[in-house]
Design an enzyme around this catalytic site. Structure first.
Site, PDB file in Angstrom:
ATOM      1  CG  HIS A  91      -1.740   1.201   1.400  1.00 44.69           C
ATOM      2  ND1 HIS A  91      -1.761   1.905   2.587  1.00 44.69           N
ATOM      3  CD2 HIS A  91      -2.553   1.855   0.565  1.00 44.69           C
ATOM      4  CE1 HIS A  91      -2.569   2.940   2.457  1.00 44.69           C
ATOM      5  NE2 HIS A  91      -3.059   2.938   1.245  1.00 44.69           N
ATOM      6  CG  HIS A 108      -2.193   3.111   6.285  1.00 46.21           C
ATOM      7  ND1 HIS A 108      -1.357   3.359   5.218  1.00 46.21           N
ATOM      8  CD2 HIS A 108      -2.189   4.227   7.035  1.00 46.21           C
ATOM      9  CE1 HIS A 108      -0.880   4.598   5.325  1.00 46.21           C
ATOM     10  NE2 HIS A 108      -1.367   5.136   6.421  1.00 46.21           N
TER      11      HIS A 108
END
Lengths: 161, 857
Positions: A91, A108
């Site tokens: 990501h 995250h």
């Protein structure tokens, strides 16, 4: 922790290209680059659930090998349960943690399943973790990293330069 | 070894690549993206001056702060010039909303672009007409001839009551102000249609009349408020999974304490500024609960009310707040309507009833302990040290909206917020999270309120024409099993009638003769002529007579606002639509003109004029500017922003939006009376509410009346043991809506191959099922087959199902109940039985992860 020096890397790239007998022209599916074969572990030293970190394909890319204890896609060893991946979250590149049988991103909260080709099953990442194909030398139990299947986050090519 | 094609090298956009800014096509958050387009055959270099990113690509990017350019952010497309182009879509760092971040859905924006060499080759390219019971490619000319002929024929013979539709009303991909205005102009200005439903529901309504009637539009806060709030309340919203970047970048950074500096700057002198607390009200233990719990469980409160009981809970919290004196008395006196406040005190606060009695009843109904209610009330409203009002941001979504008694649920929450002055101040607000983005501008809907249930109207045999645009009701409408069967039967009846007159012969080849045949058949059968307009041949399209190919995101300029900040931006065109696909606004305008021509040929000049709304629409901006005329005069003071529609963008043109790019402007836009320049509105209702006198209008909610008969029947007699589970539904992090794009992406279909249910470990044991097994879930409404995830997200006795998936829909099981006040369905509650079908399918067991998605330890 094993690091591949710049010198070793250059040598590996050159021999890779030579072995192919041609210059690369355009893009193909991964693994498409002349990755070095690097010893990253020995089967005898692996414990289930205990990750082994190493650098691959160069010193600036953290990778991780783990013996899962259950059969996995791309798994090697007698139980087909030893797998390795890039340890950077696909990501935004945070270093992943291996916890309770899967990878979790502390930044995250993306989660990846190491038994399922590094599949993203929760969180913000789009791409599965790049899996590192492994090869075992039967006599010694040495485990070699052979390439990277998927783009390591933060690079336009897995091999810098 | 990879389960799908991977890359280990990506093309680099050259320094002179064509660049565009856009916004994600998907969720309410509206992350900003940069787009790069350049011809295949060229390549940029790794040095900063050699590539369009302006980034040194010889070095690995630093985590978090570097450029994210992943495999899924690149594709190749073919433009109208017949050449192939690289397209790269990367998250923008200069977008305040996402700051370089992106979600697992938005990260695939590039892959959704139409490409002959990927799954998206399935995009509709040409109009298709059902001829001889199969689709044949036709020209737009023929399509408009048939379409205008059938519409005008039905309108003239039976009136607008026999014309029905179901259409998107959203912003973002495929929607936006332009396309909404096109649809509204034809349906309302031209055709005067009442039997129109909005994409995900059976009627033309607001999902939040319970708030709007109070003078509070549902989008009133700004993303900054999530950074400033003392308490963030997520009520029926799993924001990590459905507004991911809003949750991660803003809410969670607040929770982690990263925004304390911003709080100190925004708060009053001496006011405490600490990391946020979170109150999550959701029957499920979702990731939105367990992530903050994994950081600091002491600042997370999770309430799990019984299904349908949330308004009782909201009123109980309000009563506790009232008793404790935590409400803002002066705010109530000056800013709210004291006449209606009496009704609220009597029916919602139940001041005539002793506190203990009210709370004891609420405990029984909601299943929430008084202790937990008192804690939630304190976290929402108890003043901070020094007497400073607490700042709570209360965000709700489908758990409330698609709850039983939609109107009362929404009203109860917004009234809780106003009682405590948690609106119009930094760090506060009370509104919906949003599903998609918004972009609504249309002429007024001519129907009544509550609006008719169009699904039921068609099921009962009314309506001869049905136009479905940008939605797939075969997956998304409630009680969809019956709906599908009825639509299929009625469309099939027409198809059969088309060749009946010739026995075993064909159908008329001439479009005018075909129109005549269709109209004759509609008159003598209960047949239905169905038009489907979309990107793909959707599930509902299988029964269509005419299929129209629509342009998608990136194929035409559009504008929309996001939900967390009402941020208006331009989503630039960066590629051509496939084949003959066209933007919705163009299709609606051309249909109007074709109808107008028919009236003019009959000498009916006045009728013709109504349909010529789009005669001067040459560009999307023409439509945008035409739509702006629907808004009132917006030369008003800052305080009077409350009088403007939330979407008001009057005074803005594309040149303005191209200049501000991803910075955008927050609607409602005002023209400042002093400077004459357009200004945005950061936060709404700071000075007054959106009512004629500016005062908030209270509402006394109904007493608890139990469940509606459509669900209550499952507690009667044998049904009680036959259907022992509650069913609730919702979304998955990984995919967007019906998966219309995702179904072509291996990353998504591998991870989520089938519709799934979550079953608690105790229930799984009783049913003899494990993760990966297939089960049938059924009740008297319908059936659905699902893959099992054994999960502690649900309590024993409650099953959760993904609401829909390309391979099935949980809406088959949902009842036909709608709130009589709003015609909004209760999608999220019914009773079901479960039976095991089989063990996990071997290939799925190998490739699909069944690990828990709510466990981060």
């Amino acid at each position: 922790m094993m690091a591949l020096t710049r010198r070793q890397f250059v040598k590996a790239s050159a021999s890779g290209l030579a072995a192919l007998g041609l210059a690369r022209a355009g893009f193909w599916f991964a693994p498409s680059l002349p990755y070095a074969s690097v010893k990253v572990a020995n089967l005898a030293n692996l414990e289930v659930g205990k990750p082994v970190y190493f650098s691959y394909p160069d010193a600036r890319s953290q990778a991780v090998l783990v013996k899962l204890g259950t059969r996995a896609i791309g798994g090697v060893g007698p139980d087909r349960d030893v797998v390795a991946f890039s340890a950077s979250c696909t990501h935004m590149g945070c270093p992943l943690q291996f916890k309770n049988g899967r990878f979790v991103c502390p930044c995250h909260y993306s989660m990846f399943d190491p038994a399922k080709n590094g599949e993203v099953y929760q969180g913000l990442a789009t791409e599965f973790l790049p899996q590192i194909p492994l090869e075992v030398v039967p006599q010694s139990g040495d485990v070699f990293a052979k390439g990277v299947e998927g783009l390591i986050w933060g690079r336009v090519s897995n091999l810098l330069g | 070894m990879s389960l799908y094609n991977r890359r280990d090298e990506l093309p680099i956009p050259p320094a002179d690549a064509e660049t565009h800014t856009t916004v994600c096509q998907y969720c309410n958050v509206g992350c900003g993206y940069n787009v790069y387009v350049w011809p295949v055959g060229r390549m940029g270099g790794k040095k900063p001056n050699e590539n369009a990113f302006g980034v040194d690509l010889t070095q690995p990017q630093p985590p978090l702060t570097g450029l994210s350019y992943t495999e899924s952010m690149h594709t190749t497309v073919t433009k109208k010039d017949g050449r192939q182009y690289h397209v790269v879509v990367v998250p923008a760092r200069d977008s305040e909303i996402n700051r370089g971040d992106y979600s697992t859905r938005g990260g695939t924006n590039a892959l959704t672009a139409w490409s002959e060499t990927r799954g998206t080759r399935e995009r509709l390219k040409y109009p298709l007409l059902r001829v001889g019971d199969e689709f044949q490619v036709v020209s737009w000319k023929t399509a408009f001839q048939v379409l205008s002929g059938v519409i005008k024929g039905v309108l003239d013979r039976y009136g607008p009551e026999e014309l029905t539709a179901k259409a998107f009303d959203h912003g973002g991909g495929g929607g936006g102000f332009e396309n909404n205005y096109g649809v509204g102009s034809l349906f309302f200005t031209g055709l005067g249609m009442k039997y129109v439903a909005i994409h995900n529901r059976p009627a033309y309504n607001s999902e939040v009349w319970g708030s709007r009637d109070r003078g509070v539009h549902e989008l009133n806060y700004s993303y900054e408020d999530a950074r400033l709030a003392d308490t963030i309340v997520l009520w029926g919203a799993s924001t990590f999974e459905t507004a991911t970047v809003f949750y991660i970048e803003h809410m969670l950074n607040n929770f982690k304490g990263a925004t304390v500096g911003e709080k100190k700057a925004a708060f009053a002198e001496g006011e405490p500024a600490e990391p946020a607390r979170m109150v999550v009200i959701d029957p499920r233990k979702t990731s939105s609960v367990t992530i903050p719990q994994s950081i600091d469980a002491s600042r997370v409160l999770h309430l799990r009310p019984n299904l349908g009981t949330d308004y009782v809970l909201a009123n109980a919290l309000a009563r506790i707040i009232w008793e404790k004196g935590w409400h803002d008395e002066s705010f109530i006196q000056t800013r709210t309507d004291l006449a209606t406040f009496e009704d609220y005190k009597r029916k919602s606060l139940k001041l005539y009833q002793p506190l203990d009695e009210v709370l004891s009843e609420a405990e029984t109904i909601t299943g929430i302990s008084r202790e937990a209610m008192e804690k939630a009330a304190a976290w929402i409203a108890k003043p901070k040290a020094g007497g400073h009002l607490r700042r709570s941001l209360i965000i709700y979504e489908k758990g409330m909206i698609w709850n039983m008694k939609n109107y009362d649920q929404i009203a109860s929450v917004v009234q809780l917020a106003v009682l405590t002055h948690n609106i119009g101040r930094p760090g506060t607000g009370c509104g919906r999270q949003g599903g998609h983005q918004e972009g609504y501008v249309r002429p007024p809907y001519p129907g009544d309120r509550p609006p008719p249930n169009v699904d039921k109207y068609i099921e009962e045999g009314h309506g001869k024409f049905y136009w479905v645009i940008g939605t797939d009701p075969y997956l998304s409408t409630p009680n969809s099993q019956y709906f599908k069967k009825r639509i299929h039967a009625r469309t099939q009846a027409l198809t059969e009638a088309l060749s009946l007159h010739h026995g075993r012969g064909g159908e008329p080849g001439d479009p005018e003769a075909l129109v005549e045949r269709i109209l004759e058949a509609l008159d003598v059968t209960d047949g239905l002529f169905m038009v489907v307009q979309d990107l793909y041949l959707t599930h509902v399209a299988r029964d269509a007579h005419l299929v129209l190919p629509a342009a998608g995101w990136g194929e035409s300029d559009i504008t929309s606002i996001n939900c967390n900040s009402r941020l208006l931006r331009l989503y630039e065109k960066f590629m051509d639509p496939p084949g003959e696909a066209k933007p919705d606004w163009w299709i609606m305008a051309q249909t109007g003109l074709a109808i107008a021509q028919r009236y003019r040929e009959e000498g009916r000049e006045q009728d013709a004029k109504r349909f010529e709304f789009g005669k001067n629409w040459k560009t999307p901006e023409d439509v945008f500017l035409a739509g702006a005329r629907e808004f009132p005069d917006n030369r008003v003071s800052e305080a009077d922003e409350a009088t403007l529609p939330a979407e008001c963008y009057k005074g803005i043109d594309y040149a303005f939006l191209k200049k501000v790019k991803l910075k955008g402007i927050q609607t409602p836009v005002r023209i400042d009376p002093k400077t004459g320049k357009p200004v945005g509105t950061k936060r709404r209702y700071v000075y007054r509410f959106g009512t004629p006198d500016g005062k908030f209008k209270w509402y006394g909610t109904d007493d608890w009346e139990g469940y509606p008969e459509e669900v209550a029947k499952y507690f009667e007699g044998e049904r009680k043991s036959r259907y022992p589970f509650w069913l609730t539904t919702g979304r998955s992090q990984l995919v967007w809506q019906t998966m219309y794009h995702d179904k072509y992406l291996p990353e998504k279909m591998l991870a989520l191959p089938l519709p799934y249910v979550e079953i608690h470990p105790e229930d799984a044991k009783r049913l003899g099922v494990k993760s990966g097994d297939l089960v049938e879930v059924y009740n008297e409404e319908g059936n659905g087959n699902f893959m099992v995830y054994v999960s502690d997200s649900v309590k024993p006795g409650l099953i959760f199902a993904i609401m829909y998936h390309q391979r099935g829909s949980a809406n088959n099981l949902v009842s036909g109940y709608t709130d009589p006040k709003t015609t909004i369905p209760w999608y999220k509650g019914t009773r079901v039985a479960v039976r095991k079908l089989s063990n996990g399918l071997p290939d799925l067991m190998q490739s699909a992860s069944t690990r828990p998605v709510n466990d981060f330890e």
